[in-house]
Design a protein around this motif. Structure first.
Motif, PDB file in Angstrom:
ATOM      1  N   SER A 163      12.333   9.647 -16.924  1.00 39.38           N
ATOM      2  CA  SER A 163      12.195  10.267 -15.600  1.00 39.38           C
ATOM      3  C   SER A 163      13.002   9.469 -14.590  1.00 39.38           C
ATOM      4  N   SER A 164      13.260  10.088 -13.454  1.00 44.89           N
ATOM      5  CA  SER A 164      13.968   9.398 -12.372  1.00 44.89           C
ATOM      6  C   SER A 164      13.550  10.000 -11.040  1.00 44.89           C
ATOM      7  N   GLY A 165      13.608   9.178 -10.000  1.00 36.38           N
ATOM      8  CA  GLY A 165      13.362   9.640  -8.642  1.00 36.38           C
ATOM      9  C   GLY A 165      11.925   9.553  -8.167  1.00 36.38           C
ATOM     10  N   PHE A 166      10.980   9.455  -9.071  1.00 37.37           N
ATOM     11  CA  PHE A 166       9.572   9.473  -8.675  1.00 37.37           C
ATOM     12  C   PHE A 166       9.143   8.169  -7.983  1.00 37.37           C
ATOM     13  N   ASP A 167       9.871   7.087  -8.253  1.00 39.71           N
ATOM     14  CA  ASP A 167       9.531   5.814  -7.624  1.00 39.71           C
ATOM     15  C   ASP A 167       9.869   5.789  -6.142  1.00 39.71           C
TER      16      ASP A 167
ATOM     17  N   ALA B   9      13.180  13.967  -9.960  1.00 44.77           N
ATOM     18  CA  ALA B   9      12.691  14.423  -8.665  1.00 44.77           C
ATOM     19  C   ALA B   9      13.577  13.854  -7.570  1.00 44.77           C
ATOM     20  N   THR B  10      13.809  14.650  -6.540  1.00 41.79           N
ATOM     21  CA  THR B  10      14.602  14.164  -5.415  1.00 41.79           C
ATOM     22  C   THR B  10      14.179  14.918  -4.169  1.00 41.79           C
ATOM     23  N   SER B  11      14.637  14.467  -3.030  1.00 43.90           N
ATOM     24  CA  SER B  11      14.274  15.133  -1.780  1.00 43.90           C
ATOM     25  C   SER B  11      15.427  15.991  -1.272  1.00 43.90           C
ATOM     26  N   ILE B  12      15.104  16.869  -0.350  1.00 45.70           N
ATOM     27  CA  ILE B  12      16.121  17.702   0.286  1.00 45.70           C
ATOM     28  C   ILE B  12      16.498  17.039   1.611  1.00 45.70           C
ATOM     29  N   PRO B  13      17.766  16.774   1.862  1.00 47.29           N
ATOM     30  CA  PRO B  13      18.174  16.103   3.113  1.00 47.29           C
ATOM     31  C   PRO B  13      17.709  16.886   4.343  1.00 47.29           C
ATOM     32  N   ASP B  14      17.294  16.183   5.386  1.00 50.81           N
ATOM     33  CA  ASP B  14      16.831  16.827   6.623  1.00 50.81           C
ATOM     34  C   ASP B  14      17.887  17.755   7.204  1.00 50.81           C
ATOM     35  N   ARG B  15      19.144  17.385   7.033  1.00 45.73           N
ATOM     36  CA  ARG B  15      20.214  18.193   7.628  1.00 45.73           C
ATOM     37  C   ARG B  15      20.266  19.599   7.048  1.00 45.73           C
ATOM     38  N   VAL B  16      19.764  19.773   5.800  1.00 43.70           N
ATOM     39  CA  VAL B  16      19.743  21.112   5.190  1.00 43.70           C
ATOM     40  C   VAL B  16      18.858  22.038   6.013  1.00 43.70           C
ATOM     41  N   TYR B  17      17.668  21.552   6.364  1.00 41.53           N
ATOM     42  CA  TYR B  17      16.749  22.349   7.187  1.00 41.53           C
ATOM     43  C   TYR B  17      17.360  22.606   8.562  1.00 41.53           C
ATOM     44  N   GLU B  18      17.944  21.561   9.131  1.00 40.98           N
ATOM     45  CA  GLU B  18      18.496  21.671  10.483  1.00 40.98           C
ATOM     46  C   GLU B  18      19.672  22.637  10.537  1.00 40.98           C
ATOM     47  N   ASP B  19      20.570  22.520   9.558  1.00 43.34           N
ATOM     48  CA  ASP B  19      21.756  23.392   9.549  1.00 43.34           C
ATOM     49  C   ASP B  19      21.361  24.854   9.389  1.00 43.34           C
ATOM     50  N   ILE B  20      20.395  25.120   8.520  1.00 43.47           N
ATOM     51  CA  ILE B  20      19.970  26.505   8.301  1.00 43.47           C
ATOM     52  C   ILE B  20      19.266  27.050   9.540  1.00 43.47           C
TER      53      ILE B  20
ATOM     54  N   GLU C 185      22.336  19.248  -9.475  1.00 36.05           N
ATOM     55  CA  GLU C 185      22.892  17.893  -9.387  1.00 36.05           C
ATOM     56  C   GLU C 185      22.030  16.882 -10.141  1.00 36.05           C
ATOM     57  N   ASN C 186      20.742  17.165 -10.269  1.00 38.34           N
ATOM     58  CA  ASN C 186      19.830  16.217 -10.909  1.00 38.34           C
ATOM     59  C   ASN C 186      19.439  16.614 -12.326  1.00 38.34           C
ATOM     60  N   TYR C 187      19.977  17.729 -12.819  1.00 39.99           N
ATOM     61  CA  TYR C 187      19.696  18.182 -14.175  1.00 39.99           C
ATOM     62  C   TYR C 187      20.484  17.323 -15.160  1.00 39.99           C
ATOM     63  N   LYS C 188      19.796  16.679 -16.078  1.00 39.86           N
ATOM     64  CA  LYS C 188      20.480  15.815 -17.045  1.00 39.86           C
ATOM     65  C   LYS C 188      21.090  16.654 -18.156  1.00 39.86           C
ATOM     66  N   LEU C 189      22.389  16.507 -18.341  1.00 37.47           N
ATOM     67  CA  LEU C 189      23.101  17.228 -19.397  1.00 37.47           C
ATOM     68  C   LEU C 189      23.086  16.409 -20.682  1.00 37.47           C
TER      69      LEU C 189
END
Length: 373
Positions: free
Chosen positions: A79-83, A272-283, A307-311
Motif C-alpha cells: 500500500s502507499s499514501g495512507f501514512d 490513497a492520495t488527496s485531491i489538490p485544493d486547486r481542483v475544487y477552486e478551479d472548477i 496516476e496512482n494505479y500500479k501497473l
C-alpha cells in the motif's frame, strides 16, 4: 423505526447476538474454520462471544480471514499514501472497483494497519440476496445500495443514500463508495457522474464544490496483477461490444465473489492520495452548470486514480500482445511473458478474435489510460 433501518449495517449493540446467530449457518462455519484452522468449534465461539462491536468483529475475525486469504492467493500486498492521512479524521474513499468483496476488505485491512478510521461500505443489494451474505454484510459495516427500482424509487433511495453517507461522515465514520455502479470489467476505470450526483444530493444550499471538498474525498486506486475473475467478465464485454443484452446467470455474482477471493492474484497494490485544493477552486471558479462541474470533477478524480494505479508486468504484456509491439519489453521478463501467454491460451478461445481482444484489453487498458494522462 430508524430512517436508515432498511439499508444500514448492524449497530454495535446488535452485533453479538447477530454474530452468534450467524455462526450456526453452514457457510459461516466454513468461513470461521478457514479463519481459525487450529481452533475447535467451541474455541471459535468463545472468540465470537468477545465481539461486541463491528470493530471487534473486523479486527478479531475478518482481518485474520483476509490475511489467511492473501497468504493462499497472493504473493505480496502493498500500500502507499495512507501514512499521510489523519488518524482523527473520517474520509470518503472514492475507489476504482475490481473485486466485489476484496476491494473493501483490503482497504479496511490497510486502514487498521495504519490506525485510521475504518469504513462503512456501499454494496448493491443484488450481491447479498442470500441470507448468509446479508448477515456477513451487515456485520462488516456494509450499507445497501438498492437496485432495480423505478425512476421515482431510484430518486428517493438515492437521496436517502446521500443523507446516510453525510450522516456517517459527520458521525466520524469513514465511507467507501465505488466510482461507478458495478465492477470495472474492461480495465477502464472511469467515474460515473451519477455517483457524484447521488453523493451531493444531501448538500442542501451549499455550493457544489464546497460540499465535495468538505467530504474529505480520498481517491483510491487498487490494482491486481492477475484478476481471478477475468474470464468471467469476458462474456459481458463481448455482449456489450456486439450491442446484445447481457443477462447474468442465477449464481454469477456469488461465483464471482468466490473466484475473486480464492483465485490467485499474485501481487496487489492499494494507493490513497488527496485531491489538490486547486481542483475544487478551479472548477468552482469556472461558474459552469452543476452537471458540468460534476463532470469536470469526475475527470479530475479519474486522473488522480490513474496516476496512482500500479501497473504490473501483466498490463505491459497485454499491451504489447494487443498492439503486436515490444514497446514495453523492458517491463517484463520471458518467464512472465510465457505465464501470461499460457493463461490467455487456457482461458479464452484463441480462434475467437473478440474473446482474445476483450481479455487483452482488460489488462492493457490501464497502460493506455496512463499514456493518456
Amino acid at each position: 423505526m430508524d430512517t436508515y433501518d432498511h439499508i444500514r449495517p448492524y449497530y454495535d449493540t446488535e452485533v453479538n447476538e447477530a454474530l452468534l446467530r450467524a455462526a450456526r449457518h453452514p457457510m459461516f462455519k466454513v468461513l470461521l474454520q478457514f479463519t481459525f484452522p487450529d481452533k475447535s468449534a467451541e474455541e471459535i465461539i468463545e472468540i465470537l462471544k468477545t465481539c461486541h462491536s463491528i470493530a471487534d468483529f473486523q479486527e478479531k475475525v475478518i482481518y485474520k480471514s483476509v490475511a489467511n486469504l492473501l497468504e493462499k492467493s497472493a504473493e505480496e500486498f502493498t500500500s502507499s499514501g495512507f501514512d499521510t492521512l489523519s488518524q482523527e479524521r473520517s474520509y470518503l474513499y472514492l475507489s476504482n472497483h475490481r473485486d466485489i468483496v476484496l476491494d473493501t476488505s483490503l482497504l479496511n485491512m490497510t486502514l487498521i494497519d495504519n490506525n485510521l478510521i475504518t469504513t462503512a461500505s456501499a454494496i448493491g443489494d443484488n450481491l447479498v440476496q442470500r441470507d448468509f451474505l446479508m448477515e456477513l454484510s451487515r456485520l462488516n459495516r456494509n450499507f445497501l445500495v438498492l437496485r432495480d427500482q423505478s425512476p421515482r424509487e431510484l430518486l428517493m433511495s438515492s437521496r436517502l443514500l446521500s443523507q446516510y453517507i453525510k450522516h456517517l461522515l459527520v458521525s466520524e465514520r469513514s465511507v467507501w463508495v465505488a466510482q461507478r455502479e458495478g465492477r470495472t470489467k474492461d480495465g477502464l476505470d472511469k467515474t460515473q457522474q451519477g455517483v457524484l450526483k447521488m453523493i451531493t444530493m444531501a448538500r442542501g444550499k451549499m455550493p457544489l464544490m464546497q460540499y465535495l471538498k468538505e467530504l474529505n474525498i480520498i481517491p483510491v486506486a487498487i490494482s491486481y496483477e492477475y484478476d481471478p475473475t477475468d474470464i468471467l467478465k469476458v462474456p459481458e464485454l463481448i455482449a456489450k461490444q456486439e450491442n446484445h443484452p447481457y443477462i447474468k446467470t442465477e449464481n454469477e455474482d456469488f461465483n464471482s465473489i468466490l473466484k475473486g477471493a480464492l483465485g490467485n492474484k499474485r501481487n496487489i497494490h492499494i494507493a490513497a492520495t488527496s485531491i489538490p485544493d486547486r481542483v475544487y477552486e478551479d472548477i468552482e471558479n469556472s461558474r459552469a452548470s452543476d452537471n458540468d462541474q460534476l463532470q469536470a470533477f469526475a475527470t479530475a478524480l479519474d486522473k488522480v486514480i490513474w496516476e496512482n494505479y500500479k501497473l504490473w508486468p501483466t498490463n505491459y504484456i497485454a499491451y504489447d500482445i494487443y498492439h503486436k509491439s515490444d514497446k514495453y519489453r523492458n517491463e517484463y521478463d520471458e518467464k512472465e511473458l510465457r505465464h501470461f501467454e499460457r493463461r490467455l491460451e487456457v482461458r479464452v478461445n484463441i480462434e475467437n478474435k473478440n474473446e482474445v481482444e476483450s481479455f487483452l484489453l482488460m489488462y492493457a487498458n490501464p497502460v493506455i489510460q496512463a499514456e493518456n494522462i
